[in-house]
Design an enzyme around this catalytic site. Structure first.
Site, PDB file in Angstrom:
ATOM      1  N   CYS A  43      -2.870   8.650   2.544  1.00 20.62           N
ATOM      2  CA  CYS A  43      -2.440   8.216   1.207  1.00 20.62           C
ATOM      3  C   CYS A  43      -3.518   8.481   0.158  1.00 20.62           C
ATOM      4  O   CYS A  43      -3.200   8.690  -1.008  1.00 20.62           O
ATOM      5  CB  CYS A  43      -2.022   6.760   1.225  1.00 20.62           C
ATOM      6  SG  CYS A  43      -3.265   5.684   1.914  1.00 20.62           S
TER       7      CYS A  43
ATOM      8  N   GLU B 129       0.885  -1.179   0.000  1.00 13.88           N
ATOM      9  CA  GLU B 129       0.000   0.000   0.000  1.00 13.88           C
ATOM     10  C   GLU B 129       0.917   1.221   0.000  1.00 13.88           C
ATOM     11  O   GLU B 129       1.440   1.594   1.047  1.00 13.88           O
ATOM     12  CB  GLU B 129      -0.854   0.023   1.270  1.00 13.88           C
ATOM     13  CG  GLU B 129      -1.727  -1.187   1.470  1.00 13.88           C
ATOM     14  CD  GLU B 129      -2.978  -1.141   0.622  1.00 13.88           C
ATOM     15  OE1 GLU B 129      -3.096  -0.228  -0.212  1.00 13.88           O
ATOM     16  OE2 GLU B 129      -3.812  -2.035   0.801  1.00 13.88           O
TER      17      GLU B 129
HETATM   18  P1  NAD Z   1       9.512   7.079   4.936  1.00  9.44           P
HETATM   19  O1  NAD Z   1       9.435   6.690   3.536  1.00  9.44           O
HETATM   20  O2  NAD Z   1      10.876   7.207   5.557  1.00  9.44           O
HETATM   21  O3  NAD Z   1       8.719   6.064   5.868  1.00  9.44           O
HETATM   22  C1  NAD Z   1       7.408   5.654   5.591  1.00  9.44           C
HETATM   23  C2  NAD Z   1       7.118   4.477   6.522  1.00  9.44           C
HETATM   24  O4  NAD Z   1       7.969   3.393   6.167  1.00  9.44           O
HETATM   25  C3  NAD Z   1       7.430   4.767   7.996  1.00  9.44           C
HETATM   26  O5  NAD Z   1       6.447   4.153   8.789  1.00  9.44           O
HETATM   27  C4  NAD Z   1       8.785   4.105   8.233  1.00  9.44           C
HETATM   28  O6  NAD Z   1       8.950   3.649   9.565  1.00  9.44           O
HETATM   29  C5  NAD Z   1       8.742   2.949   7.276  1.00  9.44           C
HETATM   30  N1  NAD Z   1      10.057   2.565   6.783  1.00  9.44           N
HETATM   31  C6  NAD Z   1      11.019   3.377   6.307  1.00  9.44           C
HETATM   32  N2  NAD Z   1      12.096   2.668   5.923  1.00  9.44           N
HETATM   33  C7  NAD Z   1      11.789   1.366   6.154  1.00  9.44           C
HETATM   34  C8  NAD Z   1      12.478   0.140   5.962  1.00  9.44           C
HETATM   35  N3  NAD Z   1      13.694   0.096   5.412  1.00  9.44           N
HETATM   36  N4  NAD Z   1      11.877  -0.996   6.337  1.00  9.44           N
HETATM   37  C9  NAD Z   1      10.641  -0.981   6.861  1.00  9.44           C
HETATM   38  N5  NAD Z   1       9.923   0.141   7.062  1.00  9.44           N
HETATM   39  C10 NAD Z   1      10.496   1.300   6.706  1.00  9.44           C
HETATM   40  O7  NAD Z   1       8.770   8.425   5.056  1.00  9.44           O
HETATM   41  P2  NAD Z   1       8.176   9.276   6.243  1.00  9.44           P
HETATM   42  O8  NAD Z   1       8.945  10.541   6.341  1.00  9.44           O
HETATM   43  O9  NAD Z   1       7.953   8.494   7.490  1.00  9.44           O
HETATM   44  O10 NAD Z   1       6.781   9.558   5.570  1.00  9.44           O
HETATM   45  C11 NAD Z   1       6.725  10.395   4.453  1.00  9.44           C
HETATM   46  C12 NAD Z   1       6.296   9.706   3.213  1.00  9.44           C
HETATM   47  O11 NAD Z   1       5.851   8.386   3.428  1.00  9.44           O
HETATM   48  C13 NAD Z   1       5.104  10.431   2.675  1.00  9.44           C
HETATM   49  O12 NAD Z   1       5.519  11.388   1.751  1.00  9.44           O
HETATM   50  C14 NAD Z   1       4.248   9.375   2.076  1.00  9.44           C
HETATM   51  O13 NAD Z   1       4.545   9.251   0.710  1.00  9.44           O
HETATM   52  C15 NAD Z   1       4.671   8.118   2.726  1.00  9.44           C
HETATM   53  N6  NAD Z   1       3.693   7.544   3.634  1.00  9.44           N
HETATM   54  C16 NAD Z   1       2.664   6.877   3.093  1.00  9.44           C
HETATM   55  C17 NAD Z   1       1.733   6.303   3.903  1.00  9.44           C
HETATM   56  C18 NAD Z   1       0.577   5.555   3.325  1.00  9.44           C
HETATM   57  O14 NAD Z   1      -0.426   5.407   3.990  1.00  9.44           O
HETATM   58  N7  NAD Z   1       0.689   5.024   2.107  1.00  9.44           N
HETATM   59  C19 NAD Z   1       1.830   6.430   5.273  1.00  9.44           C
HETATM   60  C20 NAD Z   1       2.907   7.122   5.827  1.00  9.44           C
HETATM   61  C21 NAD Z   1       3.865   7.665   4.977  1.00  9.44           C
END
Ligand code: NAD
Length: 476
Positions: free
Chosen positions: A284, A250
């Site tokens: 999202c 997702e």
């Molecule tokens: P991010 O990409 O660093 O992290 C997003 C999520 O992924 C966080 O919960 C983080 O803990 C997890 N994550 C990151 N690296 C990981 C890894 N190597 N293994 C497992 N999990 C990992 O970004 P962020 O700063 O936390 O959030 C910003 C961006 O993330 C937003 O711009 C958005 O695009 C996206 N986001 C999307 C959703 C969604 O519902 N689809 C939710 C939260 C964030």
């Protein structure tokens, strides 16, 4: 803060914390103050979780569907009873208004009750074969699921990640976001208290990349379920190829909203403005690019900005707050960067474009118009309280803009023309399409995207089937 619980991991039924483990400070985004110290898993913790999950799968795969249903129903009942407590925890650690957190609890209640019914309807089929031969097709639980949930729905995301595998007869290792861990622990506690055997679900926290490499590097894990950004999703999908784990992804979106001249303007505005600023835009399926037909463009833009200016921003715990702070310091930084870039490229800023106050991570509801395609915000998911409103000539140009990006999660359109609705339902490239509505989900409805927004579904019968494999058994 007394309302905020002490933090731990839940591994093999034990509350794990302390020792020489590293910790992460959980912060209240409305104040910037520390709420608690979260223990982070080391390799031995993750191995212990894997071992427990392997035992949990052996146990739960053979549990009668009625037992799984009873656990899910029991957990739903407990979540309902604990609604206020769980909602306050979520608002403290994530920032959203209490009313939104309460709704999130109830979404989990609905989902667990739906899955309780669905897990009793996992039918196979038998095939017609000659000479007394018998062939059957069955669905079996896939095995141990490694599930990664982000911080934007601190109750709902863990609920989805736990509910489907448990309904299907899998075991699950959940790594919810370190920024909002107590909500996830509260959801899992409801399942334990409803009788879920402790081996069946584990909650770990850690350095995300360490945890995902460790879990996906293990052949014990048979499925990856991830919600988060596309860039991290692609990275995890690559890791999952090594052990050929199944995936449900997702990922991000960049929700287009097509508004036609024949839409009911006031009703459309009343609906979409609230939807835009829900959870401070950190959703999202948030509507992001408003693609407006020329005849209604000015009235829509002005009506939108006027409503955005009136939104009451404040602590999620204060009565009357309509929008809370952003969840972490990265988000207001991203808003500043994206909005400044758009304005530098010629976009018009009608309101917002700045932080509010000097504590916490508050950002003003923002409206941009006439944003050129080369602005970063037209191509990158803003994930925040900003709307982009642009003018278009006709339906063909509007559909082309809606489908321009590699994302395809949610798309919306407002129009009074029934034939056009049919065309939009057919040609908008998205996993979920809302026509004259923003209500695009529900426990019984598949939630997921296409293109770079991922694959597979959560919720609905599809959510349970995504945790199952198909087997054909032929008996001579
Ligand atoms: P991010 O990409 O660093 O992290 C997003 C999520 O992924 C966080 O919960 C983080 O803990 C997890 N994550 C990151 N690296 C990981 C890894 N190597 N293994 C497992 N999990 C990992 O970004 P962020 O700063 O936390 O959030 C910003 C961006 O993330 C937003 O711009 C958005 O695009 C996206 N986001 C999307 C959703 C969604 O519902 N689809 C939710 C939260 C964030």
């Amino acid at each position: 803060m007394s309302e905020y619980p002490s933090l731990h991991m839940l591994i093999d039924g034990e509350q794990v914390s302390g020792g020489s483990r590293r910790t992460h400070t959980v912060v209240n985004p409305a104040t910037g103050e520390a709420l608690g110290e979260l223990p982070l898993a080391d390799a031995a913790d993750l191995d212990r979780a894997l071992d427990a999950a392997a035992r949990g799968f052996a146990l739960w795969r053979d549990a009668p569907a009625q037992q799984r249903a009873a656990v899910l129903q029991g957990a739903a009942r407990l979540m309902h009873e604990r609604q206020e407590e769980i909602a306050r925890i979520a608002t403290l650690e994530q920032g959203k208004p209490l009313a939104e957190s309460r709704i999130e609890v109830m979404m989990n209640v609905g989902l667990f009750n739906f899955y309780a019914g669905e897990c009793q309807r996992l039918y196979g089929r038998s095939l017609v074969r000659p000479n007394g031969m018998r062939s059957t097709v069955v669905h079996e639980p896939v095995g141990v699921v490694a599930a990664f949930a982000p911080w934007n729905f601190p109750i709902g995301n863990p609920g989805r990640k736990l509910g489907a595998p448990i309904a299907a007869g899998c075991s699950v290792i959940l790594k919810s976001a370190e920024e909002a861990p107590a909500s996830a622990l509260a959801v899992l506690q409801c399942l334990y208290d409803a009788g879920l055997p402790k081996e069946v679900a584990q909650a770990v926290f850690g350095v995300p990349d360490e945890v995902s490499r460790h879990l996906l590097g293990s052949p014990i894990v048979r499925k990856l379920s991830f919600t988060g950004s596309t860039v991290v999703g692609k990275h995890l999908a690559r890791l999952a190829t090594e052990n050929m784990q199944r995936t449900t992804m997702e990922l991000g979106g960049h929700g287009p909203v097509l508004v036609f001249d024949d839409a009911e303007l006031q009703k459309t505005l009343d609906t979409v403005v609230g939807h835009k600023f829900r959870n401070a835009g950190q959703v999202c399926v948030s509507p992001t690019r408003f693609i407006v037909e020329r005849g209604v463009f000015e009235a829509f833009r002005d009506g939108f900005a006027e409503r955005a200016r009136r939104i009451k921003v404040g602590s999620g715990l204060d009565a009357g707050t309509q929008m809370g702070p952003m969840a972490n310091p990265r988000r207001p930084e991203a808003m500043d960067r994206l909005i400044k870039d758009a304005v530098a490229r010629g976009a018009k800023l009608h309101c917002g474009g700045e932080r509010i106050g000097n504590q916490g991570y508050f950002y003003a509801p923002s409206v941009l118009s006439e944003v050129p395609l080369d602005a970063a915000i037209m191509n990158e998911e803003p994930f925040g309280p900003v709307a982009i409103i642009n003018r278009f000539e006709d339906e063909a140009a509007m559909i082309q803009e809606a489908n321009r990006l590699p994302y395809g999660l949610a798309a919306y359109a407002w129009t009074g023309d029934a034939k056009r609705q049919q065309r939009l339902g057919r040609y908008l490239e998205a996993g979920m399409v809302g026509l004259n509505t923003t209500m695009i989900g529900g426990a019984d409805s598949p939630f997921g995207g296409v293109k770079w927004s991922g694959h597979g579904s959560e919720d609905g019968p599809e959510g349970v089937l995504a945790c199952m494999v198909t087997k054909a058994i032929h008996e001579g």
